[in-house]
Design a protein around this motif. Sequence first.
Motif, PDB file in Angstrom:
ATOM      1  N   SER A   1       0.833  -1.210   0.000  1.00  0.00           N
ATOM      2  CA  SER A   1       0.000   0.000   0.000  1.00  0.00           C
ATOM      3  C   SER A   1       0.863   1.254   0.000  1.00  0.00           C
ATOM      4  O   SER A   1       0.580   2.214  -0.733  1.00  0.00           O
ATOM      5  N   LEU A   2       1.920   1.246   0.815  1.00  0.00           N
ATOM      6  CA  LEU A   2       2.826   2.391   0.853  1.00  0.00           C
ATOM      7  C   LEU A   2       3.518   2.572  -0.489  1.00  0.00           C
ATOM      8  O   LEU A   2       3.591   3.699  -1.012  1.00  0.00           O
ATOM      9  N   VAL A   3       4.008   1.488  -1.054  1.00  0.00           N
ATOM     10  CA  VAL A   3       4.714   1.580  -2.337  1.00  0.00           C
ATOM     11  C   VAL A   3       3.758   2.045  -3.438  1.00  0.00           C
ATOM     12  O   VAL A   3       4.129   2.886  -4.278  1.00  0.00           O
ATOM     13  N   ALA A   4       2.545   1.529  -3.443  1.00  0.00           N
ATOM     14  CA  ALA A   4       1.567   1.961  -4.452  1.00  0.00           C
ATOM     15  C   ALA A   4       1.268   3.450  -4.336  1.00  0.00           C
ATOM     16  O   ALA A   4       1.113   4.147  -5.349  1.00  0.00           O
ATOM     17  N   ASP A   5       1.191   3.939  -3.107  1.00  0.00           N
ATOM     18  CA  ASP A   5       0.946   5.364  -2.884  1.00  0.00           C
ATOM     19  C   ASP A   5       2.105   6.201  -3.425  1.00  0.00           C
ATOM     20  O   ASP A   5       1.889   7.221  -4.093  1.00  0.00           O
ATOM     21  N   LEU A   6       3.325   5.758  -3.149  1.00  0.00           N
ATOM     22  CA  LEU A   6       4.493   6.480  -3.670  1.00  0.00           C
ATOM     23  C   LEU A   6       4.534   6.452  -5.193  1.00  0.00           C
ATOM     24  O   LEU A   6       4.848   7.461  -5.840  1.00  0.00           O
ATOM     25  N   ARG A   7       4.207   5.315  -5.772  1.00  0.00           N
ATOM     26  CA  ARG A   7       4.217   5.201  -7.232  1.00  0.00           C
ATOM     27  C   ARG A   7       3.138   6.112  -7.840  1.00  0.00           C
ATOM     28  O   ARG A   7       3.357   6.716  -8.901  1.00  0.00           O
ATOM     29  N   ALA A   8       1.994   6.220  -7.161  1.00  0.00           N
ATOM     30  CA  ALA A   8       0.921   7.082  -7.664  1.00  0.00           C
ATOM     31  C   ALA A   8       1.337   8.543  -7.647  1.00  0.00           C
ATOM     32  O   ALA A   8       0.816   9.351  -8.429  1.00  0.00           O
ATOM     33  N   ARG A   9       2.290   8.901  -6.773  1.00  0.00           N
ATOM     34  CA  ARG A   9       2.812  10.275  -6.743  1.00  0.00           C
ATOM     35  C   ARG A   9       3.917  10.492  -7.763  1.00  0.00           C
ATOM     36  O   ARG A   9       4.491  11.582  -7.841  1.00  0.00           O
ATOM     37  N   GLY A  10       4.242   9.468  -8.515  1.00  0.00           N
ATOM     38  CA  GLY A  10       5.258   9.602  -9.548  1.00  0.00           C
ATOM     39  C   GLY A  10       6.651   9.190  -9.144  1.00  0.00           C
ATOM     40  O   GLY A  10       7.603   9.358  -9.910  1.00  0.00           O
ATOM     41  N   ALA A  11       6.802   8.647  -7.938  1.00  0.00           N
ATOM     42  CA  ALA A  11       8.132   8.259  -7.452  1.00  0.00           C
ATOM     43  C   ALA A  11       8.497   6.859  -7.918  1.00  0.00           C
ATOM     44  O   ALA A  11       7.638   5.977  -8.032  1.00  0.00           O
ATOM     45  N   ARG A  12       9.774   6.660  -8.188  1.00  0.00           N
ATOM     46  CA  ARG A  12      10.318   5.319  -8.305  1.00  0.00           C
ATOM     47  C   ARG A  12      10.847   4.929  -6.936  1.00  0.00           C
ATOM     48  O   ARG A  12      11.344   5.772  -6.191  1.00  0.00           O
ATOM     49  N   VAL A  13      10.731   3.652  -6.605  1.00  0.00           N
ATOM     50  CA  VAL A  13      11.004   3.185  -5.249  1.00  0.00           C
ATOM     51  C   VAL A  13      12.163   2.197  -5.244  1.00  0.00           C
ATOM     52  O   VAL A  13      12.194   1.261  -6.047  1.00  0.00           O
ATOM     53  N   ILE A  14      13.109   2.421  -4.342  1.00  0.00           N
ATOM     54  CA  ILE A  14      14.160   1.447  -4.067  1.00  0.00           C
ATOM     55  C   ILE A  14      13.931   0.946  -2.650  1.00  0.00           C
ATOM     56  O   ILE A  14      14.003   1.721  -1.690  1.00  0.00           O
ATOM     57  N   TRP A  15      13.631  -0.338  -2.514  1.00  0.00           N
ATOM     58  CA  TRP A  15      13.437  -0.927  -1.197  1.00  0.00           C
ATOM     59  C   TRP A  15      14.697  -1.703  -0.834  1.00  0.00           C
ATOM     60  O   TRP A  15      15.099  -2.627  -1.537  1.00  0.00           O
TER      61      TRP A  15
END
Length: 215
Positions: free
Chosen positions: A125-139
């Motif tokens: 859910s957190l990653v999806a929210d970040l992606r919806a804001r246009g961010a790429r995510v490195i976990w």
Amino acid sequence: MTRWMCLALSLGLLSACGRGVPDGARVVVAGDSIMAWNRGSGGSVADVLQQELREPVGDVSLSLARITSGRGAFNIPNQLESVRAQWVVLDGGANDLSGQCECSDCGPVLDRLISEDGKRGAIPSLVADLRARGARVIWADYYTAPRYAGTACEAPYQVLEDRLSRMAGADAGVTLVDLDEAFSPEDPSLFASDRIHPSPKGSALIAAQIAPILR
């Protein structure tokens, strides 16, 4: 105030002395103490990334932060609530596991964090929210710390890694960095005296794994 509360307060105050998020920062680091450690000496993961990339790097990470609980900035989703950045680098889940199941019978905690297929739970859910804001995510997936190597505590983290891998595999905008690929629990120079957190050398090694992706 108990000794544990004093320690928690000290760690929180130390980690709260970060830079925050500079205007226009392309990269923001969030998460728990693995990211925040060594900040007081200018050697945290975000500090080293800023040096390596030669650009401002935001840092909202905080020791003792959790994914599914914690108040204010001690909750990792809250750390990122107003963040808008091209890249978000983060970790999380260790304090949820250690605080809620103590390395045994961790199935319910793991399920709250991330489902077996990697599609549901607080982390997706957190990653999806970040992606919806246009961010790429490195976990950043956790390394094996010397204090826990060879113990029952390794098993829940392997399950977490497998589920994170499935999440990342479903989205090209999410990259999973396995810190175990560079960290060895047999190398004491990579760890602080508590044999859990990274030494300055360890924080630099985490940044070295992440920086090429950001470039």
